[in-house]
Scaffold this motif. Structure first.
Motif, PDB file in Angstrom:
ATOM      1  N   ASN A  60       0.844  -1.206   0.000  1.00  0.00           N
ATOM      2  CA  ASN A  60       0.000   0.000   0.000  1.00  0.00           C
ATOM      3  C   ASN A  60       0.870   1.244   0.000  1.00  0.00           C
ATOM      4  OD1 ASN A  60      -2.603  -1.365   0.453  1.00  0.00           O
ATOM      5  ND2 ASN A  60      -1.722  -1.884   2.444  1.00  0.00           N
ATOM      6  N   THR A  61       0.217   2.381  -0.116  1.00  0.00           N
ATOM      7  CA  THR A  61       0.901   3.651   0.073  1.00  0.00           C
ATOM      8  C   THR A  61       1.326   3.735   1.533  1.00  0.00           C
ATOM      9  OG1 THR A  61      -0.432   4.706  -1.647  1.00  0.00           O
ATOM     10  CG2 THR A  61       0.627   6.166  -0.046  1.00  0.00           C
ATOM     11  N   CYS A  62       2.519   4.260   1.763  1.00  0.00           N
ATOM     12  CA  CYS A  62       3.078   4.363   3.111  1.00  0.00           C
ATOM     13  C   CYS A  62       3.366   5.830   3.407  1.00  0.00           C
ATOM     14  CB  CYS A  62       4.364   3.534   3.189  1.00  0.00           C
ATOM     15  SG  CYS A  62       5.201   3.593   4.781  1.00  0.00           S
ATOM     16  N   ARG A  63       2.822   6.334   4.514  1.00  0.00           N
ATOM     17  CA  ARG A  63       3.050   7.725   4.930  1.00  0.00           C
ATOM     18  C   ARG A  63       3.620   7.731   6.343  1.00  0.00           C
ATOM     19  NH1 ARG A  63      -1.723  11.106   2.297  1.00  0.00           N
ATOM     20  NH2 ARG A  63      -2.263   9.591   0.705  1.00  0.00           N
ATOM     21  N   LYS A  72       5.653  10.375   1.759  1.00  0.00           N
ATOM     22  CA  LYS A  72       4.716   9.386   1.213  1.00  0.00           C
ATOM     23  C   LYS A  72       5.435   8.536   0.165  1.00  0.00           C
ATOM     24  CE  LYS A  72       1.428  11.092  -1.317  1.00  0.00           C
ATOM     25  NZ  LYS A  72       0.172  11.666  -1.831  1.00  0.00           N
ATOM     26  N   GLN A  74       4.639   5.637  -2.641  1.00  0.00           N
ATOM     27  CA  GLN A  74       3.599   4.971  -3.419  1.00  0.00           C
ATOM     28  C   GLN A  74       3.849   3.458  -3.381  1.00  0.00           C
ATOM     29  OE1 GLN A  74       0.924   6.403  -4.615  1.00  0.00           O
ATOM     30  NE2 GLN A  74       1.633   8.438  -4.006  1.00  0.00           N
ATOM     31  N   PRO A  75       2.879   2.631  -3.793  1.00  0.00           N
ATOM     32  CA  PRO A  75       3.089   1.178  -3.798  1.00  0.00           C
ATOM     33  C   PRO A  75       4.239   0.717  -4.698  1.00  0.00           C
ATOM     34  CG  PRO A  75       0.759   1.669  -3.907  1.00  0.00           C
ATOM     35  CD  PRO A  75       1.476   2.982  -4.067  1.00  0.00           C
ATOM     36  N   GLY A  91       7.782   8.068  -7.224  1.00  0.00           N
ATOM     37  CA  GLY A  91       6.942   7.389  -6.253  1.00  0.00           C
ATOM     38  C   GLY A  91       7.171   7.792  -4.811  1.00  0.00           C
ATOM     39  N   TRP A 100       2.264  18.462  -1.903  1.00  0.00           N
ATOM     40  CA  TRP A 100       3.102  17.275  -2.007  1.00  0.00           C
ATOM     41  C   TRP A 100       4.038  17.474  -3.183  1.00  0.00           C
ATOM     42  CZ3 TRP A 100       3.555  13.539   1.490  1.00  0.00           C
ATOM     43  CH2 TRP A 100       2.541  13.389   2.433  1.00  0.00           C
ATOM     44  N   CYS A 135       5.406   2.631   8.466  1.00  0.00           N
ATOM     45  CA  CYS A 135       4.275   3.400   7.962  1.00  0.00           C
ATOM     46  C   CYS A 135       3.460   3.892   9.158  1.00  0.00           C
ATOM     47  CB  CYS A 135       3.406   2.547   7.045  1.00  0.00           C
ATOM     48  SG  CYS A 135       4.296   1.989   5.573  1.00  0.00           S
TER      49      CYS A 135
END
Length: 148
Positions: A60-63, A72, A74-75, A91, A100, A135
């Protein structure tokens, strides 16, 4: 002579297998970058040893926060890696004020890690990236656990 050839084949096969068992974190360190530039949760990666092109995959996206910034992943994250540098990074972005912005390059001089967004950049102490962030809480997870 056939025993020699067979032994050479076994050695070459085991050497190749040991080389392919590297994790994405191992590869980053092999290129003289800290493992902490990748958050926990890498599920796979691909690396072209000739060109340095790589892709890293997450579920998944990780923030997570890094000091006063939010980052952030991206996958799918990709770029070109060589000793002490990742260029054409895709990404990964950082929130600056309300926007962003994509991080395009990461460089390390052995003491500091520099993250570049276009013409602007920010330097961080390299020891900060000795471990991978998680994350959600980033590098501050242990602090949150102990203060709860």
């Amino acid at each position: 002579m056939s025993i020699f050839v067979l032994s050479l084949f076994v050695f070459a096969t085991s050497f190749y297998a040991s080389c392919t068992n590297l994790t994405a974190y191992d590869v980053v360190q092999k290129y003289k970058l800290p493992r902490g530039i990748l958050p926990e949760g890498v599920i796979d990666y691909k690396l072209n040893n000739k060109t340095g092109f790589f892709k890293v995959y997450f579920n998944n996206t990780c923030r997570f926060p890094i000091e006063e910034y939010k980052v952030k992943f991206q996958p799918i994250v990709s770029g070109f890696i060589k000793n002490g540098r990742i260029s054409r990074l895709m990404g990964v972005s950082v929130k600056v004020l309300y926007f962003w912005l994509s991080i395009g390059e990461v460089t390390s001089d052995g003491q500091e890690l520099e993250l570049s967004v276009g013409a602007a950049s920010e330097e961080f102490s390299l020891h900060r990236f000795a471990t991978s962030p998680q994350c959600g809480c980033g590098f501050y997870c242990r602090e949150l656990t102990f203060s709860s």
